[in-house]
Write a protein that holds these residues in place. Sequence first.
Motif, PDB file in Angstrom:
ATOM      1  N   PHE A  34       0.798  -1.228  -0.039  1.00  0.00           N
ATOM      2  CA  PHE A  34       0.070   0.006   0.178  1.00  0.00           C
ATOM      3  C   PHE A  34       0.865   1.471  -0.075  1.00  0.00           C
ATOM      4  O   PHE A  34       0.693   2.082  -0.756  1.00  0.00           O
ATOM      5  CB  PHE A  34      -0.920  -0.033   1.115  1.00  0.00           C
ATOM      6  N   ALA A  67       2.310   1.869  -3.263  1.00  0.00           N
ATOM      7  CA  ALA A  67       1.211   2.343  -4.306  1.00  0.00           C
ATOM      8  C   ALA A  67       1.012   4.010  -4.023  1.00  0.00           C
ATOM      9  O   ALA A  67       0.863   4.469  -5.070  1.00  0.00           O
ATOM     10  CB  ALA A  67      -0.099   1.523  -3.972  1.00  0.00           C
ATOM     11  N   ILE A 100      -3.904   0.836  -7.710  1.00  0.00           N
ATOM     12  CA  ILE A 100      -3.965   1.731  -6.819  1.00  0.00           C
ATOM     13  C   ILE A 100      -3.481   3.206  -7.403  1.00  0.00           C
ATOM     14  O   ILE A 100      -3.797   4.328  -7.211  1.00  0.00           O
ATOM     15  CB  ILE A 100      -3.475   1.681  -5.395  1.00  0.00           C
ATOM     16  N   LEU A 153     -10.740   0.305  -8.967  1.00  0.00           N
ATOM     17  CA  LEU A 153     -10.657  -0.048  -7.748  1.00  0.00           C
ATOM     18  C   LEU A 153     -11.451  -1.489  -7.080  1.00  0.00           C
ATOM     19  O   LEU A 153     -10.850  -1.980  -6.138  1.00  0.00           O
ATOM     20  CB  LEU A 153     -11.330   1.084  -6.677  1.00  0.00           C
ATOM     21  N   VAL A 194      -9.145  -3.860  -7.805  1.00  0.00           N
ATOM     22  CA  VAL A 194      -7.918  -4.003  -6.913  1.00  0.00           C
ATOM     23  C   VAL A 194      -8.408  -4.823  -5.713  1.00  0.00           C
ATOM     24  O   VAL A 194      -7.774  -5.756  -5.054  1.00  0.00           O
ATOM     25  CB  VAL A 194      -7.252  -2.722  -6.647  1.00  0.00           C
TER      26      VAL A 194
END
Length: 106
Positions: free
Chosen positions: A7, A10, A65, A94, A97
Amino acid sequence: MAWLTLFVAALLEITWAIGLKYTDGFTKLLPTVPTVAAMVGSLLLLSQATKTLPIGTAYGVWVGIGAAGAAVLGIVLFDEPHSAARIFFLVLLLASVVGLKVTSGH
């Protein structure tokens, strides 16, 4: 921990993607330095995440992302088009994802 690392990678991808707009083709030093640092950091963290996450999942989530974040910030910061169709496809991206995360088995 790999998901958190991914995360952050990203988020750094979003940072460097938006930073590219400010570098003016890497001709402006001040925005170029943090943009390149974000690129390097993003790739390093992505490589760390792929030690435990499947490459297809990690890369797909990272790109998804990053692309969605850059598109949203492009709308907000640069007055890029924001039609209903574009918003729909960003939501679809999204959702993809999230789907990759849920079905990854990790």
